[in-house]
Design an enzyme around this catalytic site. Sequence first.
Site, PDB file in Angstrom:
ATOM      1  N   ASP A 149      -6.602   1.009   1.162  1.00 40.91           N
ATOM      2  CA  ASP A 149      -6.634   1.115   2.626  1.00 40.91           C
ATOM      3  C   ASP A 149      -7.991   0.630   3.112  1.00 40.91           C
ATOM      4  O   ASP A 149      -8.775   0.067   2.343  1.00 40.91           O
ATOM      5  CB  ASP A 149      -6.348   2.550   3.068  1.00 40.91           C
ATOM      6  CG  ASP A 149      -7.468   3.514   2.700  1.00 40.91           C
ATOM      7  OD1 ASP A 149      -8.381   3.138   1.913  1.00 40.91           O
ATOM      8  OD2 ASP A 149      -7.452   4.653   3.191  1.00 40.91           O
ATOM      9  N   LYS A 159       0.837  -1.209   0.000  1.00 39.38           N
ATOM     10  CA  LYS A 159       0.000   0.000   0.000  1.00 39.38           C
ATOM     11  C   LYS A 159       0.870   1.257   0.000  1.00 39.38           C
ATOM     12  O   LYS A 159       0.614   2.190  -0.777  1.00 39.38           O
ATOM     13  CB  LYS A 159      -0.927   0.007   1.220  1.00 39.38           C
ATOM     14  CG  LYS A 159      -1.902   1.181   1.226  1.00 39.38           C
ATOM     15  CD  LYS A 159      -2.706   1.251   2.521  1.00 39.38           C
ATOM     16  CE  LYS A 159      -1.870   1.798   3.644  1.00 39.38           C
ATOM     17  NZ  LYS A 159      -2.645   2.060   4.877  1.00 39.38           N
TER      18      LYS A 159
END
Length: 220
Positions: free
Chosen positions: A138, A120
């Site tokens: 997320d 991420k």
Amino acid sequence: MSPSAIESFFATLKAANPQPVTELEYTSVFELLAAVLLSAQATDVSVNKATRELFPVANTPQKMLALGQEGLESYIKTIGLYRSKARHLLEACRMLVAQHGGQVPRSRAALEALPGVGRKTANVVLNSAFGEATMAVDTHIFRLANRTGLATGRTGRGPAKNPYEVEMQLLKRVPPRYLVDAHHWLILHGRYVCQARKPKCGECIIADLCEYKGKLLPTN
């Protein structure tokens, strides 16, 4: 969600916010990397509050290393998990200096090799700093993609089961012209409108396209 609905979904978000950006504050690629690393399981607001004091004195890997563990901790102690984050950030800085001349690499593999940097974080840096069409999934994007019907499981039925599955689904289903900005739109929409406990469906500009069965719309 059908391809035509997905097109309308992102066209609507783009019309409302033509140039979305991350809410993390930074002035260089290194500052972005540091801010994203610090933001894990923390709010952007808390990270920005700390980095407004930190970055003026340590805006390069070399200057960050000069602070040392205790020095860095003194700037970020209001952020959750600050001790481990300080350790990871300093270890990442050592690798940046030793292996990349103090510069943040543009390679996904090189980014993910840095301590404290996962997929991420690498996606955020590649997108926000280098303009690549990545999808940083997320908790907001994971929730919103499954809730709205933007992403589905591998069989095409039911929700996607993990962030990587959501990422792959979105990269495949979001029209290419929207991909560079898509994760910003989805994060902001999930953060302020499609919230976890009580989504603001009555204020949602794409409510007519959303497939959420628990949609809370005004009765009149």
